[in-house]
Design a protein around this motif. Structure first.
Motif, PDB file in Angstrom:
ATOM      1  N   GLN A  55       0.770  -1.479   0.333  1.00 47.48           N
ATOM      2  CA  GLN A  55      -0.039   0.114   0.152  1.00 47.48           C
ATOM      3  C   GLN A  55       1.174   0.862   0.179  1.00 47.48           C
ATOM      4  O   GLN A  55       1.676   1.097   0.823  1.00 47.48           O
ATOM      5  N   PHE A  56       0.565   2.249  -1.062  1.00 46.44           N
ATOM      6  CA  PHE A  56       0.895   2.860  -0.892  1.00 46.44           C
ATOM      7  C   PHE A  56       0.931   4.364  -1.989  1.00 46.44           C
ATOM      8  O   PHE A  56      -0.888   4.914  -1.702  1.00 46.44           O
ATOM      9  N   THR A  57       0.877   5.415  -1.636  1.00 51.62           N
ATOM     10  CA  THR A  57       0.027   6.674  -1.452  1.00 51.62           C
ATOM     11  C   THR A  57       1.356   7.167  -3.081  1.00 51.62           C
ATOM     12  O   THR A  57       2.264   7.391  -2.196  1.00 51.62           O
ATOM     13  N   ILE A  58       0.536   8.124  -3.930  1.00 49.31           N
ATOM     14  CA  ILE A  58       1.767   8.443  -5.501  1.00 49.31           C
ATOM     15  C   ILE A  58       0.582   9.993  -5.519  1.00 49.31           C
ATOM     16  O   ILE A  58      -0.243  10.013  -5.592  1.00 49.31           O
ATOM     17  N   THR A  59       1.368  10.815  -5.868  1.00 49.92           N
ATOM     18  CA  THR A  59       0.696  11.706  -7.392  1.00 49.92           C
ATOM     19  C   THR A  59       1.417  11.794  -8.630  1.00 49.92           C
ATOM     20  O   THR A  59       2.875  11.053  -8.759  1.00 49.92           O
ATOM     21  N   ALA A  60       0.312  11.626  -9.079  1.00 48.28           N
ATOM     22  CA  ALA A  60       0.784  11.200 -10.885  1.00 48.28           C
ATOM     23  C   ALA A  60       1.776  12.668 -11.653  1.00 48.28           C
ATOM     24  O   ALA A  60       1.581  13.710 -10.562  1.00 48.28           O
ATOM     25  N   PRO A  61       2.655  12.474 -12.555  1.00 52.14           N
ATOM     26  CA  PRO A  61       2.669  11.594 -12.864  1.00 52.14           C
ATOM     27  C   PRO A  61       3.490   9.887 -12.165  1.00 52.14           C
ATOM     28  O   PRO A  61       4.490  10.570 -10.744  1.00 52.14           O
ATOM     29  N   PHE A  62       3.209   8.930 -12.076  1.00 51.71           N
ATOM     30  CA  PHE A  62       3.648   7.614 -11.428  1.00 51.71           C
ATOM     31  C   PHE A  62       5.181   7.906 -12.137  1.00 51.71           C
ATOM     32  O   PHE A  62       6.047   7.869 -13.460  1.00 51.71           O
ATOM     33  N   VAL A  63       5.968   7.583 -11.106  1.00 52.11           N
ATOM     34  CA  VAL A  63       7.558   7.252 -11.375  1.00 52.11           C
ATOM     35  C   VAL A  63       7.720   6.421 -11.015  1.00 52.11           C
ATOM     36  O   VAL A  63       6.568   5.426 -10.094  1.00 52.11           O
ATOM     37  N   LEU A  64       8.985   5.243 -11.787  1.00 48.65           N
ATOM     38  CA  LEU A  64       8.803   3.670 -11.382  1.00 48.65           C
ATOM     39  C   LEU A  64       9.186   3.580 -10.252  1.00 48.65           C
ATOM     40  O   LEU A  64      10.192   4.531  -9.773  1.00 48.65           O
ATOM     41  N   THR A  65       8.828   2.156  -9.678  1.00 50.61           N
ATOM     42  CA  THR A  65       8.869   2.115  -8.076  1.00 50.61           C
ATOM     43  C   THR A  65       9.404   0.922  -7.752  1.00 50.61           C
ATOM     44  O   THR A  65       9.144  -0.040  -8.340  1.00 50.61           O
ATOM     45  N   ARG A  66      10.307   0.466  -6.613  1.00 54.11           N
ATOM     46  CA  ARG A  66      10.776  -0.430  -6.783  1.00 54.11           C
ATOM     47  C   ARG A  66      10.519  -1.003  -5.005  1.00 54.11           C
ATOM     48  O   ARG A  66      10.225  -0.583  -4.243  1.00 54.11           O
ATOM     49  N   PHE A  67       9.611  -2.707  -4.698  1.00 56.05           N
ATOM     50  CA  PHE A  67       9.237  -2.555  -3.243  1.00 56.05           C
ATOM     51  C   PHE A  67      10.671  -3.869  -2.881  1.00 56.05           C
ATOM     52  O   PHE A  67      10.839  -5.239  -4.108  1.00 56.05           O
ATOM     53  N   ALA A  68      11.088  -4.040  -2.346  1.00 60.21           N
ATOM     54  CA  ALA A  68      11.265  -5.500  -1.865  1.00 60.21           C
ATOM     55  C   ALA A  68      10.271  -6.524  -1.549  1.00 60.21           C
ATOM     56  O   ALA A  68       9.158  -5.903  -0.671  1.00 60.21           O
ATOM     57  N   LYS A  69      10.882  -7.934  -2.261  1.00 57.86           N
ATOM     58  CA  LYS A  69       9.950  -8.969  -1.714  1.00 57.86           C
ATOM     59  C   LYS A  69      10.533  -9.229  -0.382  1.00 57.86           C
ATOM     60  O   LYS A  69      11.478  -9.303   0.008  1.00 57.86           O
TER      61      LYS A  69
END
Length: 128
Positions: A55-69
């Motif tokens: 779960q996360f909050t972003i403001t468009a435009p979307f920027v490539l986002t990386r999450f740890a597995k």
């Protein structure tokens, strides 16, 4: 069609004339029957699956986002569960997502259907 089994377990005594190698199969078979009975009795839920929720909050435009597995297993799918504006209103258009697995990370490379300058709450489920 799959249906609920008529028995709870299978014993060696039920298979009197079978070869001795059948003994090796009885325990895993009975474990599988127990799992199926639980599933048919509605004891299956998301908590029984090998998943990770993001779960996360972003403001468009979307920027490539990386999450740890959180698991070492390979990723089978990444599902976009919900995108809502931060004022709790719906987006109002079709939304979508591009993703890929990169080593120990899950990379969300794009979210579609967002309006520039608008903030969104995003919920994603990773299935391992």
């Amino acid at each position: 069609m799959l249906r609920k089994p008529d028995f709870r377990h299978l014993l060696r005594a039920d298979l009197r004339d079978s070869p001795s190698w059948v003994n090796v199969l009885l325990s895993p078979f009975n474990d599988m029957i127990e799992f199926l009975l639980d599933a048919f009795d509605s004891n299956i839920s998301v908590s029984n699956l090998n998943t990770q929720t993001l779960q996360f909050t972003i403001t468009a435009p979307f920027v490539l986002t990386r999450f740890a597995k959180t698991k070492t297993d390979p990723v089978y799918g990444v599902f976009l569960n919900q995108i809502m504006k931060t004022d709790n209103t719906v987006v109002g258009v079709a939304t979508g997502m591009d993703w890929y697995e990169d080593g120990t990370s899950i990379v969300i490379s794009n979210l579609y259907g967002l309006t520039n300058g608008v903030a969104y709450n995003v919920k994603i489920t990773v299935l391992y």
